[in-house]
Write a protein that holds these residues in place. Structure first.
Motif, PDB file in Angstrom:
ATOM      1  N   GLU A 419       0.813  -1.223   0.000  1.00  0.00           N
ATOM      2  CA  GLU A 419       0.000   0.000   0.000  1.00  0.00           C
ATOM      3  C   GLU A 419       0.843   1.268   0.000  1.00  0.00           C
ATOM      4  O   GLU A 419       0.317   2.362  -0.262  1.00  0.00           O
ATOM      5  N   HIS A 420       2.117   1.144   0.314  1.00  0.00           N
ATOM      6  CA  HIS A 420       2.989   2.319   0.382  1.00  0.00           C
ATOM      7  C   HIS A 420       4.040   2.342  -0.724  1.00  0.00           C
ATOM      8  O   HIS A 420       4.983   3.127  -0.661  1.00  0.00           O
ATOM      9  N   LEU A 421       3.882   1.500  -1.733  1.00  0.00           N
ATOM     10  CA  LEU A 421       4.830   1.553  -2.854  1.00  0.00           C
ATOM     11  C   LEU A 421       4.837   2.939  -3.480  1.00  0.00           C
ATOM     12  O   LEU A 421       5.881   3.449  -3.899  1.00  0.00           O
ATOM     13  N   TRP A 422       3.665   3.549  -3.579  1.00  0.00           N
ATOM     14  CA  TRP A 422       3.502   4.898  -4.115  1.00  0.00           C
ATOM     15  C   TRP A 422       2.736   5.729  -3.098  1.00  0.00           C
ATOM     16  O   TRP A 422       1.854   5.219  -2.411  1.00  0.00           O
ATOM     17  N   MET A 423       3.046   7.022  -3.027  1.00  0.00           N
ATOM     18  CA  MET A 423       2.295   7.931  -2.159  1.00  0.00           C
ATOM     19  C   MET A 423       2.088   9.256  -2.884  1.00  0.00           C
ATOM     20  O   MET A 423       2.883   9.632  -3.761  1.00  0.00           O
ATOM     21  N   ALA A 424       1.011   9.938  -2.529  1.00  0.00           N
ATOM     22  CA  ALA A 424       0.731  11.259  -3.100  1.00  0.00           C
ATOM     23  C   ALA A 424       1.572  12.319  -2.393  1.00  0.00           C
ATOM     24  O   ALA A 424       2.072  12.099  -1.274  1.00  0.00           O
ATOM     25  N   THR A 425       1.714  13.476  -3.020  1.00  0.00           N
ATOM     26  CA  THR A 425       2.497  14.580  -2.453  1.00  0.00           C
ATOM     27  C   THR A 425       1.624  15.834  -2.346  1.00  0.00           C
ATOM     28  O   THR A 425       0.607  15.959  -3.037  1.00  0.00           O
ATOM     29  N   PRO A 426       2.010  16.766  -1.482  1.00  0.00           N
ATOM     30  CA  PRO A 426       1.182  17.976  -1.299  1.00  0.00           C
ATOM     31  C   PRO A 426       0.968  18.785  -2.567  1.00  0.00           C
ATOM     32  O   PRO A 426      -0.038  19.475  -2.698  1.00  0.00           O
ATOM     33  N   ASP A 427       1.917  18.730  -3.511  1.00  0.00           N
ATOM     34  CA  ASP A 427       1.832  19.528  -4.732  1.00  0.00           C
ATOM     35  C   ASP A 427       1.117  18.793  -5.861  1.00  0.00           C
ATOM     36  O   ASP A 427       1.399  19.022  -7.049  1.00  0.00           O
ATOM     37  N   ASN A 428       0.181  17.909  -5.493  1.00  0.00           N
ATOM     38  CA  ASN A 428      -0.620  17.140  -6.459  1.00  0.00           C
ATOM     39  C   ASN A 428       0.243  16.256  -7.346  1.00  0.00           C
ATOM     40  O   ASN A 428      -0.095  15.995  -8.510  1.00  0.00           O
ATOM     41  N   GLY A 429       1.335  15.789  -6.781  1.00  0.00           N
ATOM     42  CA  GLY A 429       2.202  14.867  -7.492  1.00  0.00           C
ATOM     43  C   GLY A 429       2.108  13.472  -6.906  1.00  0.00           C
ATOM     44  O   GLY A 429       1.210  13.153  -6.118  1.00  0.00           O
ATOM     45  N   ILE A 430       3.053  12.637  -7.302  1.00  0.00           N
ATOM     46  CA  ILE A 430       3.100  11.261  -6.819  1.00  0.00           C
ATOM     47  C   ILE A 430       4.553  10.869  -6.658  1.00  0.00           C
ATOM     48  O   ILE A 430       5.434  11.351  -7.392  1.00  0.00           O
ATOM     49  N   ALA A 431       4.804   9.988  -5.689  1.00  0.00           N
ATOM     50  CA  ALA A 431       6.181   9.597  -5.367  1.00  0.00           C
ATOM     51  C   ALA A 431       6.310   8.082  -5.377  1.00  0.00           C
ATOM     52  O   ALA A 431       5.445   7.359  -4.862  1.00  0.00           O
ATOM     53  N   ALA A 432       7.399   7.603  -5.959  1.00  0.00           N
ATOM     54  CA  ALA A 432       7.773   6.192  -5.865  1.00  0.00           C
ATOM     55  C   ALA A 432       8.580   6.031  -4.583  1.00  0.00           C
ATOM     56  O   ALA A 432       9.738   6.426  -4.510  1.00  0.00           O
ATOM     57  N   ILE A 433       7.948   5.467  -3.553  1.00  0.00           N
ATOM     58  CA  ILE A 433       8.590   5.322  -2.248  1.00  0.00           C
ATOM     59  C   ILE A 433       9.406   4.041  -2.189  1.00  0.00           C
ATOM     60  O   ILE A 433      10.588   4.049  -1.842  1.00  0.00           O
ATOM     61  N   PHE A 434       8.773   2.923  -2.535  1.00  0.00           N
ATOM     62  CA  PHE A 434       9.459   1.634  -2.595  1.00  0.00           C
ATOM     63  C   PHE A 434       9.401   1.136  -4.031  1.00  0.00           C
ATOM     64  O   PHE A 434       8.328   1.145  -4.651  1.00  0.00           O
ATOM     65  N   TYR A 435      10.531   0.696  -4.536  1.00  0.00           N
ATOM     66  CA  TYR A 435      10.577   0.270  -5.930  1.00  0.00           C
ATOM     67  C   TYR A 435      10.179  -1.196  -6.049  1.00  0.00           C
ATOM     68  O   TYR A 435      10.779  -2.085  -5.440  1.00  0.00           O
ATOM     69  N   SER A 436       9.128  -1.418  -6.843  1.00  0.00           N
ATOM     70  CA  SER A 436       8.643  -2.768  -7.081  1.00  0.00           C
ATOM     71  C   SER A 436       7.705  -2.721  -8.280  1.00  0.00           C
ATOM     72  O   SER A 436       6.996  -1.732  -8.482  1.00  0.00           O
TER      73      SER A 436
END
Length: 685
Positions: A419-436
């Motif tokens: 569930e945490h592989l990707w997370m949203a960011t405050p600037d309406n973006g998205i982040a790759a937190i864990f690579y898979s």
């Protein structure tokens, strides 16, 4: 002539596209996303809480693939998916969680522990059987709410008649996931009514018993979750009440207790309250707790510390173990702290645990696990190894039921990670937190629905490919995490290298661009060999390649054991369970394990040979035979390093160790693939 014109046309087109990319792309390297903006699409912290740096996406947004999906499928087909059929603690008859009125002869932490991961597993896999079974339990939980707001079992009151609130804290997390998935209208009023009840309890009789007092941070987290849904200010007063009545995790040189699960789970409480207190001392306390336990008991590979059940002075050798509960709670803490702080250190630690320690705590078919797992562990059996380890009992064997907690709590590990592989960011973006390998669909930019498709065999490979799928162009920032061990990361977009002054370790590459359908982002995280010396643990060493720590390959001899005879009193099967489908094993070494690592003055690349193997056809890389990477090394037997009187590998000899044995070729495999392992090596001369 036509051929020449075609070449000229595509050359001009390529240059134009490349020029457009340079004009629209905004690249920067940041330590965390800025919180000056507010995400317009996903629920984050409401004022006056400090904003989150990363925002968890609703369950179902992320579809894992690759080895993470394989792990989830193994859980579904293994212990997690069938625990409700075989665990006596999950038997519905006379279960206080399933009676609908809190009455019953059993019902404490086991049901919510299991549902916490079981339900999320079903939501991620879109498995109707699991989803419906989860709902059948939660329907009974809703039904159990009393007029005053209390819910759940009425059993286990203490001598003053006060009910232990700890299991309710876990059930609240299960409710939150259920709401993310279903938007069931019962959840918000249910939690509101319960917290109203909590707010009326006198401090003198609130969070008084051991578990609830230690783990009040889990209750605090749920209060903030509800506040972010409703904005009701009285919830912040309750949050302060919870913090003031929770054990003090802000001591500079001590912890309120040294129970391994409490430490892994509760050290985050000050950072959670920091969002409201806005006093940096709270945030500092969480970092201090994390470092304190690792300074004293964590001079070992694998991201954890040696506590067995409770850490003890003088017991800090890498043969000291950690509960499976502690592993999954540490991963959950790291995931939460990534959102609160934005600090890459937490994602790094989650990976360390997830790749190097947690896989070895579970059988490859996910039908048994062990209570305790250590970095140096050459016997995994049902014998009592106390006081070499702190626990008295059969806690090292692979067993469906060696304990009542880990067998249920393990369920959250991989679902929460997924569930945490990707997370949203405050600037309406998205982040790759864990690579898979995975797909994520999220609202970004001006509200565009965009799907990002990630393909990788990380952490066994250093290449990550992300493809953009969108019906129309979308301008938004994409964040790529650079792990702490990588100093030479490179990024390309549509085959063209993206240059930055410095893509430093422990940072994020922020790529803001007008992304179009078919854009391909490629990230390379070059992996290098690294030798970690544990000066506070006899100058032992561990070998790393990127995020993977390596262990001696020990031939593992599995002996089928009787799980009925090798359980604690509080581990119980359902009467009708077919135990033959759920075997237990003792594991013994079938090859020498007492090697020291032989080192010389050459660069590491000259001392060790990295051998890449074919990716396993079943997508499961965590066994000695299936691992796609091994390291060839040199070692020498240390004759005096043997099994001690407690049946454990003896404590480490002081390095360097002078021996007269011959130099031998040895093979090292990823630590997570080794259920018997030596991961902290003596150095031999």
């Amino acid at each position: 002539m036509n051929k020449f014109l075609n070449i000229l046309f595509f050359s001009v087109l390529f240059c134009a596209c490349n020029s457009t990319q340079e004009q629209t792309l905004k690249l920067s390297v940041v330590t965390s996303p800025s919180t000056t903006a507010t995400n317009a699409f996903y629920v984050s912290n409401k004022q006056p809480l400090l904003p989150l740096h990363f925002i968890k996406l609703p369950i179902g947004s992320i579809k894992p693939e690759g080895w993470v999906l394989k792990y989830l499928q193994l859980q579904r087909d293994g212990l997690t998916g069938h625990l409700g059929e075989i665990s006596a603690w999950l038997e519905k008859k006379n279960n206080a969680w399933f009676s609908g009125n809190g009455e019953g002869d059993h019902g404490w932490e086991e049901v919510p522990y299991w549902l916490k991961g079981y339900g999320d597993l079903g939501y991620i896999l879109n498995d109707d059987t699991i989803i419906n079974e989860t709902k059948s339990w939660l329907d009974k939980v809703f039904q159990s709410q009393q007029p005053d707001g209390y819910f759940g079992p009425k059993i286990r009151p203490d001598k003053d008649g006060h009910f232990d609130l700890w299991p309710n804290m876990i059930m609240l997390w299960t409710m939150q996931s259920f709401y993310e998935y279903s938007k069931d209208p019962r959840v918000i009023p249910f939690m509101t009514k319960y917290f109203k009840w909590q707010s009326m309890l006198p401090d003198s009789n609130f969070l008084e018993t051991y578990w609830e007092n230690s783990r009040g941070g889990d209750n605090l987290y749920s209060i903030y979750w509800l506040y972010n849904q409703t904005g009701e200010k009285w919830l912040l007063d309750l949050a302060t009440k919870i913090h003031n009545n929770t054990a003090n995790w802000m001591q500079p040189d001590n912890l309120p207790n040294w129970h391994n699960v409490n430490v892994a789970q509760c050290f985050r409480e000050p950072a959670t309250y920091y969002m409201q207190a806005k006093d940096s001392s709270f945030l500092h306390a969480t970092y201090n707790d994390f470092n304190l336990v690792r300074t004293l008991y964590g001079q070992v590979p694998g991201g954890m510390f040696g506590a067995d059940e409770n850490a003890r002075k003088g017991y800090d050798d890498p043969r000291q173990a950690i509960e499976t509960c502690g592993l999954v709670e540490q991963m959950a803490s790291d995931e939460i702290l990534t959102g609160i702080t934005g600090d890459p250190i937490w994602a790094d630690n989650a990976e360390d645990v997830a790749f190097n320690t947690y896989p070895a705590a579970v059988m490859p078919d996910f039908k048994a696990l062990r209570y305790l797992t250590a970095p140096n562990m050459v016997i995994s059996d049902s014998k009592n190894h106390a006081p070499g380890i702190q626990n008295e009992g059969p806690f090292l064997m692979m067993n469906p039921f060696s304990s009542r907690c880990c067998q249920h709590n393990h369920a959250q590990g991989w679902p929460y990670y997924a569930e945490h592989l990707w997370m949203a960011t405050p600037d309406n973006g998205i982040a790759a937190i864990f690579y898979s390998s995975s797909e994520v669909t999220a609202k970004v930019g001006e509200g565009n629905d965009v799907t990002l498709i990630q393909t990788t065999n990380y952490p066994f490979d250093e290449h990550i490919k992300i493809e953009v799928s969108t019906s129309k162009n979308a301008n938004f920032p994409l964040y790529l995490r650079i792990p702490h061990w990588c100093n030479d990361a490179t990024v390309s977009i549509n085959g063209q290298a993206v240059k930055a002054d410095s893509m430093t370790a422990s940072s994020y590459v922020r790529l803001e661009n007008n992304w179009k359908n078919g854009d391909v982002i490629e990230l390379t995280l070059p992996m290098q060999l690294k030798l970690q010396e544990w000066q506070k643990n006899k100058n032992s060493v561990s070998l790393y390649y990127g995020p993977l720590s390596f262990s001696l390959k020990i031939d593992e001899d599995y002996k089928l054991a009787d799980s009925k005879k090798s359980i604690q009193w509080d581990s119980k099967w359902q009467p009708g369970a077919d135990q033959s489908k759920w075997p237990a094993y003792d594991i013994y070494p079938a090859s020498a394990w007492n090697y020291g690592l032989y080192l010389n003055k050459q660069p590491l690349a000259g001392q060790f040979k990295i051998v890449k193997r074919q990716w396993p056809a079943d997508n499961f890389p965590f066994t000695p035979k299936s691992t796609p990477i091994v390291i060839e090394a040199k070692g020498k037997i240390i004759p005096g390093w043997t099994i001690d009187k407690y049946g454990l590998c003896d404590t480490l000899p002081q390095s360097p160790v002078a021996v007269s044995t011959k130099e031998e070729a040895i093979e090292l495999i990823p630590m997570g693939a080794a259920r018997l392992r030596i991961s902290a090596f003596p150095v031999v001369e």
